[in-house]
Every structure is written in C-alpha cells, then in structure tokens.
Design an enzyme around this catalytic site. Structure first.
Site, PDB file in Angstrom:
ATOM      1  N   ASP A  67     130.666  44.129  -1.088  1.00 35.20           N
ATOM      2  CA  ASP A  67     130.309  44.505  -2.399  1.00 35.20           C
ATOM      3  C   ASP A  67     131.827  45.132  -2.093  1.00 35.20           C
ATOM      4  OD1 ASP A  67     129.171  46.310  -0.722  1.00 35.20           O
ATOM      5  OD2 ASP A  67     127.494  46.333  -1.597  1.00 35.20           O
ATOM      6  N   HIS A 134     117.704  47.926  -0.822  1.00 34.79           N
ATOM      7  CA  HIS A 134     118.520  47.260  -1.692  1.00 34.79           C
ATOM      8  C   HIS A 134     119.687  46.465  -0.562  1.00 34.79           C
ATOM      9  CE1 HIS A 134     122.373  50.317  -2.592  1.00 34.79           C
ATOM     10  NE2 HIS A 134     122.195  50.266  -1.220  1.00 34.79           N
ATOM     11  N   GLU A 139     120.393  45.504  -6.403  1.00 36.19           N
ATOM     12  CA  GLU A 139     118.981  46.401  -5.944  1.00 36.19           C
ATOM     13  C   GLU A 139     117.452  45.742  -6.971  1.00 36.19           C
ATOM     14  OE1 GLU A 139     120.046  49.045  -5.549  1.00 36.19           O
ATOM     15  OE2 GLU A 139     121.445  50.356  -6.800  1.00 36.19           O
TER      16      GLU A 139
HETATM   17  P1  PGA Z   1     124.721  54.020   3.660  1.00 36.04           P
HETATM   18  O1  PGA Z   1     123.965  52.504   2.764  1.00 36.04           O
HETATM   19  O2  PGA Z   1     124.551  52.889   5.163  1.00 36.04           O
HETATM   20  O3  PGA Z   1     125.936  54.611   4.023  1.00 36.04           O
HETATM   21  O4  PGA Z   1     123.585  54.355   4.465  1.00 36.04           O
HETATM   22  C1  PGA Z   1     123.444  51.524   3.283  1.00 36.04           C
HETATM   23  C2  PGA Z   1     124.163  50.951   1.884  1.00 36.04           C
HETATM   24  O5  PGA Z   1     123.361  51.544   0.762  1.00 36.04           O
HETATM   25  O6  PGA Z   1     123.261  49.322   1.647  1.00 36.04           O
END
Ligand code: PGA
Length: 239
Positions: A67, A134, A139
């Site tokens: 993403d 997610h 989401e």
């Molecule tokens: P993070 O994000 O590794 O910064 O906790 C993970 C995500 O939102 O998929």
C-alpha cells in the site's frame, strides 16, 4: 497455519528475517510482497545485514508493496516509497527498477494486479496487522475478493498512524492498497504482530470466525500462512 510466539520484538524480527532470507536463498528470483509500518522495520534491517553475514542477495528479486498513501510524493519522508528505500532497499543490492508501489499505477490500479500476475504472482507476502484487524489498508468491511484500489482510511487507522506525523491533520485520509483478493493470491504469507495493542486483533484474526469485521481473519482460509507474534501480541491466545 504455523504460529510462532517469540519472546519479544527482537526475537520476532530475527525469526522473520531468517525465514525470509532462507526463502530468498532457495528462490533467488522470487517475487516478494512487502509491508511497511513499525512491525517489519527491524526485520528489514536484519535482512540488510544478512547480505554481508551470509551473502543473501536481493539482486534478482522483484517487490510489490502492499500500500501507499495517496497524495504524498515518493520523497516525502512519511511516504512508503521513502520508508522502503531507507529501511530496506538502500541496505540491499536490489535493483530499484524491480520495486513497485500501487500509487505508481494511478489512476488505473487494475494494472497493479496485472503487473503482479505478469511477474508470476507473489511468492511470499509479508504482512502486518492493524489494531482494527486490517491488512494492507483493507479496513473492516472490505470485501474478501477486493483487488488493488483507492480507499478511505478509517478513523482508527488515522489515529494509529498519527504517531508518524507532526500533526494529526497531516495524516493522509486516502491510500491505495492491494485488495484482500490480491493478498490471498500470494503463494505464501508471513503475518507479523508485536505489542499489546495488537492482541485483540490477533485474537479476532486467528481464533474467531472468519468475518469482514476483521479482514485478517480471512488468512485462516489460506493454505500457507506463517504467523510470528511476540508474547504481548499473543497474550489473548491460550494453549
Ligand atoms: P504497524 O502497522 O506495523 O505500524 O503497527 C501495521 C498495520 O497497520 O498494518
């Protein structure tokens, strides 16, 4: 599904980097799906070091990022282009021409899925999980067969990601993400989670019924998933 519970973030990162490096050694021309965020950061750092320690070469791999925020340029320090360059690409011998991001295909995001297919499909997808369950920026409520597309970020995700920005109002509200269908097409998936703030999402993803309320729960139906957790993120799992 194979689940490893490691002592802490360091051990989780060591385990993940070893599995990924072994995979690349066996498959030097593989296609990797890459996640950003704080969870895989140390894994990338260790992978960069392995280049020197055990001569893991990234020269012939291709990468597709999960993403990217809409509206941030590649040289914006908060962009995922920038994150990958700083935390991984610059530490390896990867050919930058073989690294791809969904926003580079705007506005026809179908082309990203086509490009992945033409490259032979993703052999190994690295994933984090949001505190709302997610994967990528899919989401809660996202369709399980969704493909790469632009999405609005949930309030929860904007709040979680605000820690990387000076002001909450600077957090982009839109992003382009591989769909859940895109992610599920990967032949092998590694899901990483660290910290108590992920424990509820991890429990919902691994132990509850598959539901679009927790996008990561769909991984229960994938035939080759490795989950690497630290004790904090696994605190709700019993046995
Ligand atoms: P993070 O994000 O590794 O910064 O906790 C993970 C995500 O939102 O998929």
């Amino acid at each position: 599904m194979q689940i490893y519970i490691e002592k802490d973030y360091n051990d989780l990162s060591k385990k993940a980097s070893k599995i990924i490096a072994d995979f690349i050694k066996k498959n030097p021309k593989c296609v990797l799906g890459l996640a950003t965020g704080s969870t895989p950061q140390k894994t990338y750092d260790l992978l960069g070091k392995m280049r020197k320690i055990n001569k893991t070469s990234f020269k012939n791999i291709k990468t597709f990022n999960l993403d990217e925020y809409s509206g941030l340029s590649a040289n914006n320090p908060q962009s995922y282009h920038f994150f990958m360059k700083q935390n991984f690409f610059d530490k390896t011998d990867i050919d930058i021409k073989n690294t791809f991001f969904p926003t580079d295909f705007a506005p026809d995001y179908k082309k990203y899925d086509e490009k992945i297919k033409k490259s032979g499909g993703i052999n190994l997808q690295i994933l984090g999980i949001g505190s709302n369950g997610h994967i990528g920026f899919n989401e809660p409520g996202s369709k399980f067969f969704s493909k790469t597309r632009q999405v609005k970020l949930s309030k929860n995700t904007i709040k979680d990601n605000a820690r990387f920005f000076k002001n909450k109002k600077d957090v982009p509200t839109k992003a382009v993400t591989m769909g859940i269908g895109t992610i599920m097409s990967a032949k092998k998936i590694i899901l990483l989670a660290s910290g108590k703030n992920k424990s509820k999402a991890v429990f919902n993803a691994l132990c509850k019924k598959v539901s679009t309320k927790t996008p990561a729960s769909i991984l229960q139906s994938h035939k080759d998933v490795i989950v690497i957790l630290d004790k904090d993120s696994a605190e709700n799992l019993s046995g």
